[in-house]
Design an enzyme around this catalytic site. Sequence first.
Site, mmCIF file in Angstrom:
data_model
loop_
_atom_site.group_PDB
_atom_site.id
_atom_site.type_symbol
_atom_site.label_atom_id
_atom_site.label_comp_id
_atom_site.label_asym_id
_atom_site.label_seq_id
_atom_site.Cartn_x
_atom_site.Cartn_y
_atom_site.Cartn_z
ATOM 1 N N GLU A 150 8.799 10.845 27.434
ATOM 2 C CA GLU A 150 8.771 11.719 28.566
ATOM 3 C C GLU A 150 9.163 11.111 29.925
ATOM 4 O O GLU A 150 8.467 10.989 30.999
ATOM 5 C CB GLU A 150 7.546 12.621 28.757
ATOM 6 C CG GLU A 150 7.181 13.341 27.630
ATOM 7 C CD GLU A 150 5.696 13.884 27.774
ATOM 8 O OE1 GLU A 150 5.009 13.767 28.612
ATOM 9 O OE2 GLU A 150 5.537 15.033 27.103
ATOM 10 N N GLU A 305 7.713 17.830 20.688
ATOM 11 C CA GLU A 305 6.427 18.139 21.313
ATOM 12 C C GLU A 305 6.015 19.461 21.459
ATOM 13 O O GLU A 305 6.865 20.130 22.485
ATOM 14 C CB GLU A 305 5.858 16.987 22.245
ATOM 15 C CG GLU A 305 5.507 15.874 21.852
ATOM 16 C CD GLU A 305 4.895 15.188 22.999
ATOM 17 O OE1 GLU A 305 4.244 15.654 24.050
ATOM 18 O OE2 GLU A 305 5.220 13.947 23.109
#
Length: 651
Positions: A150, A305
């Site tokens: 991320e 995710e």
Amino acid sequence: MGLTRVPGLLYGGDYNPEQWPEQVWQQDVRLMAEAGVNIVTVAVFSWSRLEPAPGVYEFDWLDRILDLLHGHGIAVDLATATATPPPWLVRQHPEVQPVDANGTRLEFGSRQGYCPSSPVFRDSTVRLARAMAERYRDHPALVMWHVGNEYGDHTVECFCEESARHFRRWLGDRYGTLDKLNAAWGTSCWGQHYTDWTQLSPPRKAPGPVNPTQVLDWRRFCSDALLACFEAEREVLKEVTPDLPVTTNFMSILHHLDYWKWAAAEDFVSDDAYPDPADPASYLKAALSYDLMRSLKQQPWLLLESAPGAVSWREVNVPKEPGAMRLHGLQALAHGSDGVMFFQWRQARYGPEKFHSAMLPHGGTDTRQWRETLALGADLRRLAEVAGTGTRADVALVLDWDSWWGLEAPESLPSNRLRLHQLLLSWYAPLHARGLAVDLTPPGRDLSAYRVVIAPNLYLCTAGQAAGLAAFPGQLVVGPFSGVVDAADQVHDGGPPGPLRGQLGLRVEEFWPIPDGVDQQLVTGDGTVLTTRTWSEWLTVDDAEVLARYRGGPLDGRPAVTRRGRATYLGCLPEDLTPVLDEVLAAAGLTGTDLPPGVELCRRGDLLFLLNHGTAPATVQLPTTGTDLLTGRHLHGSVHLAPRDAVVLKP
Ligand SMILES: [Zn+2]
């Protein structure tokens, strides 16, 4: 051809075996196999366990877990483990930790704390990535690489001296000479003329508004600096394991990173998506960001995710209602994902994410959550043929990060109420409600495949971009406050819409932002009354038809919406875009489908996805007969969808 060599759709989640004793691992892999999990992400935050001291590697535990997974038929998305630098690195080299705009160096103890410009950090990540690639290059479980985690979360920017030096080098590459930089930054304003490169700095906390071009270049630099971290690891992985795909998990529509540039550096796009179950519009926001993911490389992507239920980082973390885990997974597939993956496999017992939901919850297997995990796995096996199929869109929304950064620069605009994500959604929602597939596109991409292109806002618009839009043979829609500045955030000669002026046939003489809570009416040619809030403009038409005019208020009678040839311009933000959109779609020969509220229709390959996100049952007319792949039922005529139910129709 799938994203990886795993056949069918990918199903699994982040797996953190280092948080559990080894006897739990045996149960994990058995339950994964039971649920139909065919891939897990391993080692995202494992740096401190894999390299407990400089150059000392402890791979034994990871060897055992990869062997165990492979033995149960589960593939591995192996992270390079570089998302959180270990304590020893931070203590030996405190300069690895990032510094905020006030000059405070942030402490260790959270995650993703690093200076993107730190050579020590960069070299350390590359060393670890190489060690991992060399260790696992031939491991049969390994099917893809997951670099970092991320990017842009927690650490978007660092204001330290190392970052300042890096920024100066980046500026040197961009401008070549200080004269050019001074001209681009407009340093004659407020006495900022630079006479030496060492005088340049990041836009640290200053007494007042900071030079907006400096801020814009800083945004560009910060996206590039993080991308360079990704690329440094990618290069090593490609050298050692050239046949394995490399990705990093994006964060949906993220302001800080230019995902067009990032996606070009990846083998495939993957995304982390956490729509808020408490927000009734969250399915719409998810759909928009999934369409971006599909559009980034114009190919299938991977939902890497998502949350099976609640997350742990909102003020109030509402779980997903029964059936929503499945519905949200199917939605990602409908928009081009080749799998459904979660954070995380087994719910943590400790740490900041211990209340974040997981496929296998604290309560174990006699739980609603586990039963939904099993059911989704079974559904995905029924949908294996979805993998690899594409989507054809007739409509595209323009998204340009330079323009976004300029539009949302602090403290120097006529209004801070124009937010690009909201503007994109305002157009996306009515298109989505008609079941029309929508791509996103940078302004410079070949647009000839589309029939309608909508630029909700193009504040920063270069002459080249305008020429690209002028060459587009379909229906073009341009939203307000567009064509205002050039690449240096300097207002175009003659004012907006700058290089779009010839095509739109108008001038924007004045911006007229509307105070909060005030409604401004406008009336279309057929007498329809619309309300605009937030924004209006004093337009002067040179050569365009007026489709709507303001009624009442300071702009009474003046043009609000115009058209010249195939180009429609809105100097305002009507709450209801339907009348304008209907005309544009009709001119393009697009009709769409009448759908009940909350029902989503998507096509992928020859498959038709129908998803009911609403709270009421819905009946949908089917455009074709076929078989629902989820149930095996033959369907014709219409289909009844309970809330959170779905159909995947194969003609
Ligand atoms: Zn730094």
